[in-house]
Scaffold this motif. Sequence first.
Motif, PDB file in Angstrom:
ATOM      1  N   GLY B  77     -67.984  84.840  49.566  1.00  0.00           N
ATOM      2  CA  GLY B  77     -68.149  84.697  51.015  1.00  0.00           C
ATOM      3  C   GLY B  77     -69.274  83.717  51.328  1.00  0.00           C
ATOM      4  N   TYR B  78     -70.367  83.816  50.562  1.00  0.00           N
ATOM      5  CA  TYR B  78     -71.513  82.909  50.739  1.00  0.00           C
ATOM      6  C   TYR B  78     -71.096  81.461  50.452  1.00  0.00           C
ATOM      7  CZ  TYR B  78     -75.939  80.622  49.446  1.00  0.00           C
ATOM      8  OH  TYR B  78     -76.987  79.756  49.336  1.00  0.00           O
ATOM      9  N   ALA B  79     -70.309  81.300  49.381  1.00  0.00           N
ATOM     10  CA  ALA B  79     -69.844  79.957  49.014  1.00  0.00           C
ATOM     11  C   ALA B  79     -68.946  79.381  50.108  1.00  0.00           C
ATOM     12  CB  ALA B  79     -69.089  80.000  47.691  1.00  0.00           C
ATOM     13  N   ALA B  80     -68.105  80.230  50.685  1.00  0.00           N
ATOM     14  CA  ALA B  80     -67.228  79.771  51.759  1.00  0.00           C
ATOM     15  C   ALA B  80     -68.040  79.412  53.000  1.00  0.00           C
ATOM     16  CB  ALA B  80     -66.207  80.858  52.085  1.00  0.00           C
ATOM     17  N   TRP B  81     -69.089  80.227  53.285  1.00  0.00           N
ATOM     18  CA  TRP B  81     -69.940  79.972  54.460  1.00  0.00           C
ATOM     19  C   TRP B  81     -70.656  78.623  54.327  1.00  0.00           C
ATOM     20  CZ3 TRP B  81     -75.395  79.642  54.337  1.00  0.00           C
ATOM     21  CH2 TRP B  81     -75.981  79.448  55.592  1.00  0.00           C
ATOM     22  N   LEU B  82     -71.096  78.291  53.095  1.00  0.00           N
ATOM     23  CA  LEU B  82     -71.805  77.019  52.876  1.00  0.00           C
ATOM     24  C   LEU B  82     -70.967  75.843  53.378  1.00  0.00           C
ATOM     25  CD1 LEU B  82     -73.319  77.361  49.285  1.00  0.00           C
ATOM     26  CD2 LEU B  82     -74.569  77.339  51.430  1.00  0.00           C
ATOM     27  N   LEU B  90     -70.257  69.529  62.915  1.00  0.00           N
ATOM     28  CA  LEU B  90     -69.823  68.838  61.697  1.00  0.00           C
ATOM     29  C   LEU B  90     -68.457  69.374  61.295  1.00  0.00           C
ATOM     30  CD1 LEU B  90     -73.120  69.107  59.613  1.00  0.00           C
ATOM     31  CD2 LEU B  90     -72.324  67.124  60.889  1.00  0.00           C
ATOM     32  N   GLY B  91     -67.720  68.590  60.550  1.00  0.00           N
ATOM     33  CA  GLY B  91     -66.420  69.042  60.058  1.00  0.00           C
ATOM     34  C   GLY B  91     -66.577  69.969  58.869  1.00  0.00           C
ATOM     35  N   HIS B  92     -65.460  70.503  58.361  1.00  0.00           N
ATOM     36  CA  HIS B  92     -65.479  71.401  57.211  1.00  0.00           C
ATOM     37  C   HIS B  92     -66.041  70.663  55.981  1.00  0.00           C
ATOM     38  CE1 HIS B  92     -64.341  74.887  54.909  1.00  0.00           C
ATOM     39  NE2 HIS B  92     -63.696  74.128  54.026  1.00  0.00           N
ATOM     40  N   GLU B  93     -67.036  71.284  55.334  1.00  0.00           N
ATOM     41  CA  GLU B  93     -67.695  70.744  54.128  1.00  0.00           C
ATOM     42  C   GLU B  93     -68.573  69.520  54.378  1.00  0.00           C
ATOM     43  OE1 GLU B  93     -65.360  70.137  50.624  1.00  0.00           O
ATOM     44  OE2 GLU B  93     -65.001  72.259  50.335  1.00  0.00           O
ATOM     45  N   TRP B  94     -68.713  69.096  55.638  1.00  0.00           N
ATOM     46  CA  TRP B  94     -69.543  67.913  55.896  1.00  0.00           C
ATOM     47  C   TRP B  94     -70.983  68.132  55.487  1.00  0.00           C
ATOM     48  CZ3 TRP B  94     -68.400  64.518  60.787  1.00  0.00           C
ATOM     49  CH2 TRP B  94     -67.055  64.080  60.714  1.00  0.00           C
ATOM     50  N   PHE B  95     -71.511  69.309  55.888  1.00  0.00           N
ATOM     51  CA  PHE B  95     -72.906  69.594  55.561  1.00  0.00           C
ATOM     52  C   PHE B  95     -73.111  69.542  54.046  1.00  0.00           C
ATOM     53  CE2 PHE B  95     -76.197  72.502  54.150  1.00  0.00           C
ATOM     54  CZ  PHE B  95     -77.289  72.034  54.850  1.00  0.00           C
ATOM     55  N   LEU B  96     -72.158  70.104  53.324  1.00  0.00           N
ATOM     56  CA  LEU B  96     -72.247  70.139  51.870  1.00  0.00           C
ATOM     57  C   LEU B  96     -72.321  68.712  51.298  1.00  0.00           C
ATOM     58  CD1 LEU B  96     -72.280  72.801  50.390  1.00  0.00           C
ATOM     59  CD2 LEU B  96     -69.911  72.454  49.743  1.00  0.00           C
ATOM     60  N   TRP B  97     -71.494  67.824  51.876  1.00  0.00           N
ATOM     61  CA  TRP B  97     -71.495  66.444  51.384  1.00  0.00           C
ATOM     62  C   TRP B  97     -72.769  65.707  51.753  1.00  0.00           C
ATOM     63  CZ3 TRP B  97     -69.055  64.505  47.553  1.00  0.00           C
ATOM     64  CH2 TRP B  97     -67.855  65.100  47.133  1.00  0.00           C
ATOM     65  N   ILE B  98     -73.302  66.024  52.957  1.00  0.00           N
ATOM     66  CA  ILE B  98     -74.585  65.400  53.338  1.00  0.00           C
ATOM     67  C   ILE B  98     -75.670  65.845  52.350  1.00  0.00           C
ATOM     68  CG2 ILE B  98     -76.390  65.345  55.120  1.00  0.00           C
ATOM     69  CD1 ILE B  98     -74.054  65.654  57.183  1.00  0.00           C
TER      70      ILE B  98
END
Lengths: 243, 253
Positions: B77-82, B90-98
């Motif tokens: 759940g935590y991984a999905a929230w990230l 931001l779009g889905h996974e954008w923060f992760l890519w930034i």
Amino acid sequence: MNLTLRIWRQPGPDAPGEMTVYQVGGITEDMSFLEMLDILNEELILRGDQPVAFDHDCREGICGACSMVINGRPHGPERTTTCQLHMRHFTDGDTIDVEPWRSAAFPVIKDLVVDRSAFDRIIGAGGYITAPTGSAPDAHAVPVPKEAADRAFEHAECIGCGACVAACPNGSAMLFTAAKVVHLNLLPQGAPERRSRVRSMVAAMDSEGFGGCTNTGECATACPKGIGLDAIGTLNREFLRAR
Amino acid sequence: MAALPTVVFMALTSERTERSSERGTPADSRSAVAVVWNSTVGKKAAMAVSGLVLLGYLVLHMIGNLKIFFGPADLNGYAAWLRTIGQPFLGHEWFLWIARLVLLAAVLVHATAAYQLSRRDLRARPTGYRHRRARSSYATRTMRWGGVILALFIVWHILDLTTLTVNPKAEPGHPYENVVASFHTWYSGVIYCLAMLALGMHVRHGFWSAAQTLGLNNPRRDRALKACADLLAFALTAGFLAVPIAVMTGAVK
């Protein structure tokens, strides 16, 4: 006291050098390390050999001329200069390794003598106050905070011997440069030029081919005048603020 | 006494002329960033800042990892929230890519500076001493090789648990199951444990060194900074090691 010495002998700047073994006897514990070498040199001269070349001048620990790495430590096992290191710190039958300062910026001239004029060029880049200040002013003419005066004085104790460079695994001159920057930048007389001083001195230091600081602390351990690693922290702060 | 203002004035004017004239160093004509990057002190500062960015990330990463002890639902759940941080801005996974780009930039700056400074340092001491003795602490002496080990580990770690290329389970969106499967292979556990010990050593010298390099250290703070470096190194190593050890001992299944 009888000793075995292994001394770096190198006839000239471009000649190959090697560790040469000498036996020396009749050493008393009250002799300084340099006096011990004087005795060795007298024997070498009588034998018709070349004496070991080494730098020395005041022989009272204030000029910074003597420069040799004794058993892997600049100025030997005690926190002092080689001229003030006494033979009582060694024992009869010891084997002692004696080498010159090792740094690309301090090329060997002969035996244990190295060219330290790179330090002069760092000082020339800003280790002074440009304004002619005349004779010593009255003590209360320029107010200097007690803490700043004490710290400046501690760092003014640097005699420019180069033990910090010799000790540093990177052959870095940061402690030397830091001592001068801390000394002058803390005082009101040095304050007007504090930015240009640190910029120019660091640029000069880098252009001489000294390595960078990796905070190993070897320099502060070797410094015969006890200049601490915190000087380098202050140099870093002064440099980053001078942008 | 009257001479004093003159002295100060002369010092001030001399500084001004020094700045504008040719008496300054050649470095003065270049941009501030170039001057900082091209000096040993400035390059170390870049290394310190990038190192602190990476250290901050590691603390968050380590805390996130500990969610494995609360079970598959919590960690997954935590991984999905990230992946949803910043939505809908931001779009889905954008923060992760930034975050990944920032980390990549930090690693590149850190490694480039380390490589260039190491080259310079080795050139500055072309001839070593014949009389050898141990110099500085183990953590200090292993910074360079420790850094190389960590860089290799990052590659392995991404292949194992991000791209899942070498993961035995390789189920996207199920980090819990992938972690457990990974640490059931002996080599994964060994690689991970060795890398975390190297990390602890690297942080122990690196954190204090960064403070010193950025000029934030002074004699009064020195002991506190060293204690902080020890604590960070221990907490990171222990926190990161807890996961493979728990899997290998069967505490996490």
